[in-house]
Motif scaffolding. Structure first.
Motif, PDB file in Angstrom:
ATOM      1  N   PRO A  92       0.819  -1.221   0.000  1.00 53.05           N
ATOM      2  CA  PRO A  92       0.000   0.000   0.000  1.00 53.05           C
ATOM      3  C   PRO A  92       0.847   1.262   0.000  1.00 53.05           C
ATOM      4  O   PRO A  92       2.030   1.227   0.336  1.00 53.05           O
ATOM      5  CB  PRO A  92      -0.796  -0.132   1.306  1.00 53.05           C
ATOM      6  CG  PRO A  92       0.095  -0.938   2.190  1.00 53.05           C
ATOM      7  CD  PRO A  92       0.786  -1.929   1.281  1.00 53.05           C
ATOM      8  N   ALA A  93       0.223   2.346  -0.371  1.00 58.76           N
ATOM      9  CA  ALA A  93       0.933   3.627  -0.430  1.00 58.76           C
ATOM     10  C   ALA A  93       1.299   4.091   0.976  1.00 58.76           C
ATOM     11  O   ALA A  93       0.643   3.719   1.959  1.00 58.76           O
ATOM     12  CB  ALA A  93       0.045   4.671  -1.117  1.00 58.76           C
ATOM     13  N   PRO A  94       2.364   4.861   1.102  1.00 61.46           N
ATOM     14  CA  PRO A  94       2.756   5.346   2.435  1.00 61.46           C
ATOM     15  C   PRO A  94       1.699   6.275   3.018  1.00 61.46           C
ATOM     16  O   PRO A  94       0.965   6.951   2.283  1.00 61.46           O
ATOM     17  CB  PRO A  94       4.070   6.088   2.158  1.00 61.46           C
ATOM     18  CG  PRO A  94       4.023   6.437   0.716  1.00 61.46           C
ATOM     19  CD  PRO A  94       3.263   5.337   0.047  1.00 61.46           C
ATOM     20  N   PRO A  95       1.574   6.321   4.316  1.00 66.83           N
ATOM     21  CA  PRO A  95       0.577   7.206   4.946  1.00 66.83           C
ATOM     22  C   PRO A  95       0.962   8.673   4.786  1.00 66.83           C
ATOM     23  O   PRO A  95       2.098   9.008   4.454  1.00 66.83           O
ATOM     24  CB  PRO A  95       0.615   6.773   6.415  1.00 66.83           C
ATOM     25  CG  PRO A  95       1.991   6.218   6.604  1.00 66.83           C
ATOM     26  CD  PRO A  95       2.356   5.565   5.304  1.00 66.83           C
ATOM     27  N   ASP A  96       0.010   9.518   4.995  1.00 66.60           N
ATOM     28  CA  ASP A  96       0.274  10.956   4.916  1.00 66.60           C
ATOM     29  C   ASP A  96       1.341  11.351   5.929  1.00 66.60           C
ATOM     30  O   ASP A  96       1.340  10.914   7.076  1.00 66.60           O
ATOM     31  CB  ASP A  96      -1.013  11.745   5.202  1.00 66.60           C
ATOM     32  CG  ASP A  96      -2.067  11.536   4.131  1.00 66.60           C
ATOM     33  OD1 ASP A  96      -1.673  11.167   2.996  1.00 66.60           O
ATOM     34  OD2 ASP A  96      -3.258  11.718   4.429  1.00 66.60           O
ATOM     35  N   ILE A 114       8.673   2.160  -0.339  1.00 65.31           N
ATOM     36  CA  ILE A 114       8.819   0.711  -0.180  1.00 65.31           C
ATOM     37  C   ILE A 114       8.856   0.301   1.286  1.00 65.31           C
ATOM     38  O   ILE A 114       8.487  -0.830   1.641  1.00 65.31           O
ATOM     39  CB  ILE A 114      10.089   0.214  -0.918  1.00 65.31           C
ATOM     40  CG1 ILE A 114      10.087  -1.309  -1.034  1.00 65.31           C
ATOM     41  CG2 ILE A 114      11.345   0.704  -0.234  1.00 65.31           C
ATOM     42  CD1 ILE A 114      11.215  -1.859  -1.874  1.00 65.31           C
ATOM     43  N   ASP A 115       9.261   1.224   2.169  1.00 64.35           N
ATOM     44  CA  ASP A 115       9.325   0.884   3.593  1.00 64.35           C
ATOM     45  C   ASP A 115       7.949   0.545   4.167  1.00 64.35           C
ATOM     46  O   ASP A 115       7.833  -0.189   5.152  1.00 64.35           O
ATOM     47  CB  ASP A 115       9.928   2.047   4.384  1.00 64.35           C
ATOM     48  CG  ASP A 115      11.427   2.189   4.141  1.00 64.35           C
ATOM     49  OD1 ASP A 115      11.994   1.272   3.507  1.00 64.35           O
ATOM     50  OD2 ASP A 115      12.018   3.188   4.560  1.00 64.35           O
ATOM     51  N   TYR A 116       6.905   1.086   3.540  1.00 65.91           N
ATOM     52  CA  TYR A 116       5.546   0.895   4.055  1.00 65.91           C
ATOM     53  C   TYR A 116       4.773  -0.166   3.257  1.00 65.91           C
ATOM     54  O   TYR A 116       3.604  -0.420   3.557  1.00 65.91           O
ATOM     55  CB  TYR A 116       4.791   2.223   4.003  1.00 65.91           C
ATOM     56  CG  TYR A 116       5.546   3.352   4.669  1.00 65.91           C
ATOM     57  CD1 TYR A 116       5.460   3.561   6.040  1.00 65.91           C
ATOM     58  CD2 TYR A 116       6.362   4.196   3.924  1.00 65.91           C
ATOM     59  CE1 TYR A 116       6.160   4.586   6.660  1.00 65.91           C
ATOM     60  CE2 TYR A 116       7.077   5.228   4.528  1.00 65.91           C
ATOM     61  CZ  TYR A 116       6.978   5.419   5.895  1.00 65.91           C
ATOM     62  OH  TYR A 116       7.679   6.419   6.492  1.00 65.91           O
ATOM     63  N   SER A 117       5.412  -0.768   2.264  1.00 70.60           N
ATOM     64  CA  SER A 117       4.737  -1.711   1.368  1.00 70.60           C
ATOM     65  C   SER A 117       4.721  -3.112   1.963  1.00 70.60           C
ATOM     66  O   SER A 117       5.357  -3.397   2.984  1.00 70.60           O
ATOM     67  CB  SER A 117       5.448  -1.747   0.012  1.00 70.60           C
ATOM     68  OG  SER A 117       6.738  -2.317   0.163  1.00 70.60           O
ATOM     69  N   PHE A 118       3.981  -4.004   1.257  1.00 67.09           N
ATOM     70  CA  PHE A 118       3.961  -5.403   1.674  1.00 67.09           C
ATOM     71  C   PHE A 118       5.373  -5.989   1.659  1.00 67.09           C
ATOM     72  O   PHE A 118       5.785  -6.673   2.602  1.00 67.09           O
ATOM     73  CB  PHE A 118       3.066  -6.214   0.738  1.00 67.09           C
ATOM     74  CG  PHE A 118       1.627  -5.812   0.775  1.00 67.09           C
ATOM     75  CD1 PHE A 118       0.898  -5.875   1.947  1.00 67.09           C
ATOM     76  CD2 PHE A 118       0.987  -5.366  -0.369  1.00 67.09           C
ATOM     77  CE1 PHE A 118      -0.440  -5.510   1.993  1.00 67.09           C
ATOM     78  CE2 PHE A 118      -0.347  -4.997  -0.355  1.00 67.09           C
ATOM     79  CZ  PHE A 118      -1.060  -5.059   0.835  1.00 67.09           C
ATOM     80  N   ALA A 119       6.113  -5.721   0.575  1.00 63.66           N
ATOM     81  CA  ALA A 119       7.462  -6.286   0.444  1.00 63.66           C
ATOM     82  C   ALA A 119       8.375  -5.753   1.541  1.00 63.66           C
ATOM     83  O   ALA A 119       9.202  -6.494   2.096  1.00 63.66           O
ATOM     84  CB  ALA A 119       8.041  -5.971  -0.939  1.00 63.66           C
ATOM     85  N   GLY A 120       8.260  -4.465   1.858  1.00 65.78           N
ATOM     86  CA  GLY A 120       9.092  -3.893   2.908  1.00 65.78           C
ATOM     87  C   GLY A 120       8.844  -4.552   4.250  1.00 65.78           C
ATOM     88  O   GLY A 120       9.784  -4.834   5.006  1.00 65.78           O
ATOM     89  N   ARG A 121       7.571  -4.826   4.544  1.00 68.06           N
ATOM     90  CA  ARG A 121       7.253  -5.471   5.819  1.00 68.06           C
ATOM     91  C   ARG A 121       7.783  -6.900   5.861  1.00 68.06           C
ATOM     92  O   ARG A 121       8.294  -7.359   6.899  1.00 68.06           O
ATOM     93  CB  ARG A 121       5.735  -5.462   6.022  1.00 68.06           C
ATOM     94  CG  ARG A 121       5.152  -4.064   6.143  1.00 68.06           C
ATOM     95  CD  ARG A 121       3.628  -4.082   6.086  1.00 68.06           C
ATOM     96  NE  ARG A 121       3.088  -2.725   6.031  1.00 68.06           N
ATOM     97  CZ  ARG A 121       1.793  -2.452   5.852  1.00 68.06           C
ATOM     98  NH1 ARG A 121       0.921  -3.458   5.726  1.00 68.06           N
ATOM     99  NH2 ARG A 121       1.375  -1.200   5.804  1.00 68.06           N
ATOM    100  N   ILE A 122       7.656  -7.615   4.739  1.00 70.48           N
ATOM    101  CA  ILE A 122       8.182  -8.989   4.679  1.00 70.48           C
ATOM    102  C   ILE A 122       9.696  -8.987   4.847  1.00 70.48           C
ATOM    103  O   ILE A 122      10.275  -9.787   5.595  1.00 70.48           O
ATOM    104  CB  ILE A 122       7.785  -9.657   3.351  1.00 70.48           C
ATOM    105  CG1 ILE A 122       6.267  -9.828   3.273  1.00 70.48           C
ATOM    106  CG2 ILE A 122       8.479 -11.007   3.200  1.00 70.48           C
ATOM    107  CD1 ILE A 122       5.778 -10.285   1.906  1.00 70.48           C
ATOM    108  N   GLY A 123      10.353  -8.050   4.146  1.00 74.46           N
ATOM    109  CA  GLY A 123      11.803  -7.974   4.235  1.00 74.46           C
ATOM    110  C   GLY A 123      12.292  -7.667   5.634  1.00 74.46           C
ATOM    111  O   GLY A 123      13.269  -8.255   6.114  1.00 74.46           O
TER     112      GLY A 123
END
Length: 614
Positions: A473-477, A484-493
């Motif tokens: 998902p897109a980063p929050p306001d 990428i830090d807020y994305s699905f892949a970032g969380r998995i990584g």
């Protein structure tokens, strides 16, 4: 009637190394396709050509066989197709039995077996030019009369070398031959035929003898083999660099042109950060892969590979394998999948299983993009001893590490199974011959096409999927970090980083390891996509090496190199192990020991390098 219904169906049969596949390539050119036989993993090569009369000919290149009394899956397929009992296969209208004219003592026995199948047969005496150079004189008319089948001279490495065979095939089918003698009389019949139709020189070819005095020497032969392998890996770096630079610059220019007119948004990001950053970072390694295959194909065509197998037999037996394992393991340098399938030629089931289990340790071409990316980024490009490329030396060392690891694992398997029996190695040593440029070109085209299909298929699909996971998902306001830090892949990584921190892997590497399970080279495209989405540079495909060189410590790079020596990163390989062994247990054993070796070796490499560089 359609052309497929009226086509003449012909099968090429013969011993391995008789020039059968070269003859197939000569007849069909690029009009050929490769698949598997129904229900089995044996490769099926079929082509088509149009005879001078307009007749359509479907040509099937059957697996090489020494006997129709099958001792391997390859020989069983050849037997079943010739008998018309193979699943999904119709019986050929004509068998073209290809025999090496320089080694009729071995090949005629198989010809006699084929003659008894109740199918029209034509004997193609291949390599007649080599036989003439060696002083071998064959009375074609007498051999044809004695066998009761047409005998045609061919030279598969010459453009017009199959003209007489094409003309004979275009004529009426030959009459069914007599069955001939019973099995207990085949060797005696071969001796009688040779005495009646062949005049051998008083000694073997001087050239072959002179080369073999070095190539098969217990000391100098091993030195020669080591030098050849070393020069191959030097060439992979030295020769490929201009071509890689050209591809890299082309991708960079195409990427910049493609996204220049697009506004900021998902489509621009998909093209720049997904397609060009991911696919482009893999395409640049095509020249290195083709150079490696050029040498492997040339060594195979020259007749050297069986000699290398013979030379390494004693060493491999001590490690729990046999010399017959050499060619499957060498094939695994291209890809472990055909290497594992090539173990069907190993008759002893224990040797075959051991070879299958260690084949993934051979450095396949899919690892090459990872190796060359990291070597180019972290190993200085300088000359050693005024001649050798340091980067090529490191690549050679990685390949040697894979080989040594395979021998060590095979030795452990041998100790665990408590097998002390010896298995004799019987190999035909064909005459040396110059590889034909046409066969090399066809082989390289097939490999390039396979690579490009992977790039345009699975690698593109996984790259787009990774782009999606890295963009949403897109980063929050109010977010200040990269999206990428807020994305699905970032969380998995970030979650996986906890597991892999002891071996020095950051979260970007952890993300790249996941799609790398489908194909190892995807890890490079994944890194390109991840780092492109971590920054704002649209030309990351060309800048990935310098970027990671500036962000990763040397310990992390070396740890990742070592990881790829062992890691079971390819699900397709594990699937083939399941099909070839018919056992999920073997799959879990292979995956488990490879992961354990990878983690342990990377842990030691990272921790030791960090201490030495701190």
């Amino acid at each position: 009637m359609s052309s497929a219904e009226t086509a003449l169906r012909i099968a090429l049969v013969g011993n391995p190394n008789c020039g059968k596949t070269a003859l197939f390539n000569l007849l069909t050119g690029s009009r050929q396709k490769v698949a598997n036989y129904a229900g089995v993993t044996v490769e099926r090569k079929q082509g088509r050509y149009v005879a001078p009369s307009g007749r359509v000919v479907d040509l099937l290149d059957l697996p090489g066989a020494y006997s129709l009394d099958a001792a391997s899956p390859d020989e069983a397929i050849t037997r079943d197709v010739c008998l018309g009992i193979a699943a999904g296969e119709t019986r050929p209208d004509l068998l073209v039995c290809v025999a090496d004219a320089t080694n009729l003592r071995l090949h005629l026995r198989f010809v006699l077996e084929v003659r008894r199948l109740g199918v029209p047969v034509v004997l193609a005496l291949n390599m007649m030019d080599a036989a003439a150079r060696r002083g071998i004189r064959i009375d074609i008319a007498a051999l044809e009369r004695e066998l009761g089948i047409p005998v045609i001279e061919t030279v598969a490495v010459r453009r017009a070398g199959a003209r007489a065979l094409i003309e004979r095939i275009d004529g009426p089918l030959p009459a069914l031959p007599d069955a001939g003698p019973a099995d207990l009389d085949l060797h005696a019949e071969v001796r009688r035929l040779l005495a009646a139709t062949v005049r051998m020189p008083t000694r073997t070819a001087a050239t072959d003898d002179a080369i073999d005095r070095v190539a098969l020497h217990p000391v100098w032969g091993l030195v020669l083999l080591g030098v050849l392998m070393f020069l191959i890996f030097q060439s992979v770096f030295s020769w490929a660099e201009p071509l890689m630079d050209a591809i890299e610059n082309g991708i960079k220019a195409l990427g910049a042109f493609s996204v220049a007119a697009l506004p900021e948004g998902p489509l621009r990001s998909l093209l720049a950060d997904g397609v060009f950053a991911g696919i482009g970072s893999v395409l640049v390694f095509l020249p290195q892969i083709l150079i490696l295959f050029l040498f492997i194909l040339a060594l195979e065509e020259s007749g050297y590979l069986p000699r290398a197998a013979f030379l390494l037999d004693r060493l491999m037996f001590k490690a729990g394998l046999s010399g017959r394992s050499f060619i499957p393991l060498l094939s695994s340098f291209a890809c472990a999948i055909p290497g594992i399938m090539a173990t069907r030629s190993i008759q002893d089931p224990r040797d075959r299983l051991a070879t299958i289990m260690v084949a993934p340790l051979m450095t396949c071409s899919a690892r090459l993009p990872v190796y060359t990316l990291l070597i180019a980024a972290f190993i200085p490009q300088r000359t050693v001893a005024g001649v050798f490329n340091l980067q090529g030396i490191v690549l050679f060392a990685l390949y040697v590490a894979g080989i040594v690891s395979a021998l060590a694992v095979a030795f452990v398997i041998k100790r665990l199974r408590r097998d002390r029996s010896e298995h004799a190695l019987l190999l035909e040593l064909p005459s040396y011959r110059w590889p034909h440029p046409r066969d090399l070109a066809i082989g390289l085209w097939e490999r390039a096409w396979i690579f490009l299909k992977r790039v345009g298929g699975i690698i593109l699909a996984l790259t787009v999927l990774l782009w999606f996971l890295s963009s949403f998902p897109a980063p929050p306001d109010g977010a200040t970090g990269p999206a990428i830090d807020y994305s699905f892949a970032g969380r998995i990584g970030r979650a996986l980083e906890v597991v892999f921190a002891p071996v020095g892997f950051n979260w970007q590497i952890c993300i790249a390891l996941i799609p790398g399970l489908a194909a190892r080279e995807v890890a490079v495209s994944a890194l390109g996509t991840v780092y492109a989405l971590s920054g704002s540079d649209d030309t990351i495909a060309a800048e990935l090496g310098p970027l990671i060189a500036g962000q990763w410590p040397l310990a992390t790079a070396l740890s990742l190199l070592v990881w790829y020596i062992f890691a079971p990163q390819c699900l397709s390989t594990l699937a083939v192990i399941r099909r070839e062994t018919n056992s999920w247990r073997n799959v879990w054993i292979a995956a488990g020991y490879l992961f354990a070796l990878a983690y342990a070796a990377s842990f030691v490499t990272y921790q030791v390098t960090r201490m030495l560089t701190s």
